[in-house]
Write a protein that holds these residues in place. Structure first.
Motif, PDB file in Angstrom:
ATOM      1  N   LEU A 124     -12.417 -34.060 -81.265  1.00 27.04           N
ATOM      2  CA  LEU A 124     -12.637 -34.765 -82.673  1.00 27.04           C
ATOM      3  C   LEU A 124     -13.725 -33.842 -83.545  1.00 27.04           C
ATOM      4  CD1 LEU A 124     -13.151 -37.038 -84.776  1.00 27.04           C
ATOM      5  CD2 LEU A 124     -14.961 -37.819 -83.147  1.00 27.04           C
ATOM      6  N   GLY A 125     -14.703 -33.322 -82.813  1.00 26.39           N
ATOM      7  CA  GLY A 125     -15.621 -32.215 -83.470  1.00 26.39           C
ATOM      8  C   GLY A 125     -14.863 -31.162 -83.972  1.00 26.39           C
ATOM      9  N   LEU A 126     -13.707 -30.704 -83.402  1.00 25.79           N
ATOM     10  CA  LEU A 126     -13.078 -29.574 -83.857  1.00 25.79           C
ATOM     11  C   LEU A 126     -12.395 -29.986 -85.261  1.00 25.79           C
ATOM     12  CD1 LEU A 126     -12.152 -26.646 -83.390  1.00 25.79           C
ATOM     13  CD2 LEU A 126     -10.336 -27.404 -82.246  1.00 25.79           C
ATOM     14  N   ILE A 127     -11.644 -31.154 -85.186  1.00 25.35           N
ATOM     15  CA  ILE A 127     -11.075 -31.476 -86.241  1.00 25.35           C
ATOM     16  C   ILE A 127     -11.972 -31.868 -87.458  1.00 25.35           C
ATOM     17  CG2 ILE A 127      -9.863 -33.892 -86.943  1.00 25.35           C
ATOM     18  CD1 ILE A 127      -8.294 -33.691 -84.414  1.00 25.35           C
ATOM     19  N   LEU A 128     -13.002 -32.251 -87.263  1.00 21.69           N
ATOM     20  CA  LEU A 128     -13.989 -32.429 -88.472  1.00 21.69           C
ATOM     21  C   LEU A 128     -14.026 -31.489 -89.210  1.00 21.69           C
ATOM     22  CD1 LEU A 128     -16.548 -34.774 -86.537  1.00 21.69           C
ATOM     23  CD2 LEU A 128     -15.072 -35.466 -88.363  1.00 21.69           C
ATOM     24  N   ILE A 129     -13.919 -30.022 -88.871  1.00 12.68           N
ATOM     25  CA  ILE A 129     -13.791 -28.591 -89.343  1.00 12.68           C
ATOM     26  C   ILE A 129     -13.186 -28.793 -90.948  1.00 12.68           C
ATOM     27  CG2 ILE A 129     -13.337 -26.352 -89.283  1.00 12.68           C
ATOM     28  CD1 ILE A 129     -14.437 -26.445 -86.458  1.00 12.68           C
ATOM     29  N   ALA A 169     -21.243 -31.446 -77.136  1.00 16.03           N
ATOM     30  CA  ALA A 169     -21.280 -32.659 -76.480  1.00 16.03           C
ATOM     31  C   ALA A 169     -20.155 -32.498 -75.107  1.00 16.03           C
ATOM     32  CB  ALA A 169     -21.022 -33.802 -77.347  1.00 16.03           C
ATOM     33  N   GLN A 170     -19.210 -31.518 -75.628  1.00 12.14           N
ATOM     34  CA  GLN A 170     -18.055 -31.495 -74.798  1.00 12.14           C
ATOM     35  C   GLN A 170     -18.473 -30.418 -73.458  1.00 12.14           C
ATOM     36  OE1 GLN A 170     -15.475 -33.336 -74.979  1.00 12.14           O
ATOM     37  NE2 GLN A 170     -14.367 -32.745 -73.093  1.00 12.14           N
ATOM     38  N   VAL A 171     -19.414 -29.618 -73.972  1.00 11.97           N
ATOM     39  CA  VAL A 171     -19.994 -28.601 -72.992  1.00 11.97           C
ATOM     40  C   VAL A 171     -21.120 -29.278 -72.070  1.00 11.97           C
ATOM     41  CG1 VAL A 171     -20.752 -26.397 -72.675  1.00 11.97           C
ATOM     42  CG2 VAL A 171     -19.135 -26.675 -74.100  1.00 11.97           C
ATOM     43  N   LEU A 172     -22.031 -29.933 -72.836  1.00 10.51           N
ATOM     44  CA  LEU A 172     -23.142 -30.497 -72.248  1.00 10.51           C
ATOM     45  C   LEU A 172     -22.892 -31.929 -72.164  1.00 10.51           C
ATOM     46  CD1 LEU A 172     -25.626 -28.001 -74.300  1.00 10.51           C
ATOM     47  CD2 LEU A 172     -24.865 -27.895 -72.031  1.00 10.51           C
ATOM     48  N   THR A 173     -23.805 -32.823 -73.086  1.00 11.70           N
ATOM     49  CA  THR A 173     -23.529 -34.235 -72.870  1.00 11.70           C
ATOM     50  C   THR A 173     -24.024 -34.323 -74.369  1.00 11.70           C
ATOM     51  OG1 THR A 173     -25.890 -34.649 -72.415  1.00 11.70           O
ATOM     52  CG2 THR A 173     -24.329 -34.694 -70.835  1.00 11.70           C
ATOM     53  N   LEU A 174     -23.484 -35.653 -74.823  1.00 17.26           N
ATOM     54  CA  LEU A 174     -24.018 -35.837 -76.419  1.00 17.26           C
ATOM     55  C   LEU A 174     -25.315 -36.138 -76.570  1.00 17.26           C
ATOM     56  CD1 LEU A 174     -22.957 -36.418 -79.101  1.00 17.26           C
ATOM     57  CD2 LEU A 174     -22.293 -38.926 -78.432  1.00 17.26           C
TER      58      LEU A 174
END
Length: 398
Positions: free
Chosen positions: A48-53, A370-375
């Motif tokens: 989702l974060g990537l798509i928000l680009i 968030a994907q690598v760590l936590t939100l």
């Protein structure tokens, strides 16, 4: 100044207040439905974060074009086009069940939003000048009011109405409500879109000594808008996935954030008069950054054992962020419009393209972290950016 121009400015103020309100409604209508839209498209937080680009790309393109278009054709013309583009983007997002549709909807929304935002703020600067008093923050208060209303609506009907019906309905209704509001705005021969009597430049270098103040303001605005974007796009997911609150209740984070922004912006014109733009941004950045960071750091670990207390604390944190961010956008926009020798639309567009990019890029970076760590850990990124926004207040002269 003629009485007719003053009367037109008063009328335009009413129309622009309505325009800002509906802009907030359309741009934020999907916030309460983000978790459902994410799930309907089969996405995780990182995806989702990537798509928000895609919305970032649309926003940058829109902001880059809008300054020149406003300078050439006037603010009302650009806004008339943008009120068509924004609802289309929202409707596409509502229909999305595949990432491609969501990407396209976000791109259209970003393009329309940045165009509407820059053109509306440029007209707001002129209205304030004609009326001879601070009114800029009140416009942004109406934007926040619209954002709050649409968030509450989305959260309250989440159990009864699908995201598609919610977003399509908002898009169609707001399109028709935009039309009479825009007709009230200053026309191209009233809005000083080419710089008025002062000789100004429509073309400015991307880098250079003459535009350093604009870059400084843009970076400050970017910091504030990264935090705002994170609160809008990730607040509901934080409360649902990391704190265990259900659909509707999890929208409280952005609802509280928006209500705090409304309060700050309705008081913002007085704050700007009393403290000046520089101190208003300084105090707001530090209050918002410290409050949001502490709220998340305390509430998330506490949510398992004390869910009610944790709910109160995390919402206090989002409220602090809203109070701090509220007057920032008006302050930075006003400061940009006063840079000598550059048309206000061009200056606002340069600061806006940097800041608005942050509004859209911020959630993407937060999602990747968030994907690598936590939100909860990833949310410390917008906290730091909000502190940066306060620090960058030194660029503002007064």
């Amino acid at each position: 100044m003629s009485n007719d121009l003053f009367t037109s400015a008063r009328r335009a103020r009413v129309g622009l207040l309505a325009t800002f309100f509906f802009m907030g409604v359309v741009s934020m209508a999907w916030v309460a439905r983000i978790p459902e839209i994410r799930d309907a498209n089969g996405l995780n937080n990182g995806q989702l974060g990537l798509i928000l680009i895609s919305s970032t790309i649309g926003a940058i393109l829109g902001a880059q074009l809008t300054g020149r278009l406003v300078h050439s054709y006037g603010t009302q013309v650009v806004i008339r086009v943008a009120i068509i583009i924004m609802p289309i983007g929202l409707i596409l997002m509502g229909f999305s069940t595949s990432p491609i549709t969501l990407i396209f909807g976000l791109f259209i929304m970003g393009l329309g939003y940045s165009s509407m935002d820059i053109a509306s703020n440029t007209q707001a600067v002129v209205i304030e000048k004609i009326l001879g008093r601070r009114v800029m923050s009140s416009f942004h208060a109406l934007w926040s009011s619209g954002a709050f209303a649409t968030t509450v609506l989305g959260g309250s009907i989440a159990n009864y109405v699908s995201p598609r019906d919610n977003l399509v309905g908002v898009g169609i209704v707001c399109f028709f409500l935009f039309i009479p509001a825009v007709r009230m705005l200053l026309t191209s021969d009233q809005d000083e879109h080419s710089g008025g009597e002062e000789e100004t430049d429509a073309k400015i270098p991307f880098f250079g000594k003459s535009v350093l103040p604009l870059w400084g303001m843009g970076i400050g605005l970017l910091g504030g808008l990264i935090a705002e974007g994170a609160a809008s796009d990730w607040g509901a997911i934080l409360l649902r996935d990391d704190m265990g609150y259900g659909i509707g209740v999890n929208a409280s984070a952005f609802a509280v954030f928006s209500l705090a922004m409304i309060t700050a912006r309705f008081l913002g014109d007085r704050a700007l008069d009393h403290f000046g733009p520089r101190k208003t941004v300084l105090y707001g950045g530090y209050l918002g950054g410290i409050g949001l960071g502490a709220g998340i750091a305390i509430a998330v670990p506490l949510s398992d054992s004390q869910p009610i207390l944790a709910f109160v604390i995390v919402n206090i944190g989002f409220a602090c962020a809203g109070l701090g961010i509220g007057p920032m956008f008006p302050a930075y926009i006003l400061a940009a419009s006063e840079v000598p020798g550059i048309a206000s639309s061009i200056a606002i567009a340069r600061v806006g393209v940097i800041g608005i990019a942050g509004y859209f890029i911020g959630p993407s970076v937060t999602g990747a972290l968030a994907q690598v760590l936590t939100l909860p850990v990833a949310m410390m990124y917008p906290v730091l950016m909000l502190l940066l926004a306060g620090y960058q207040s030194h660029i503002i002269k007064k």
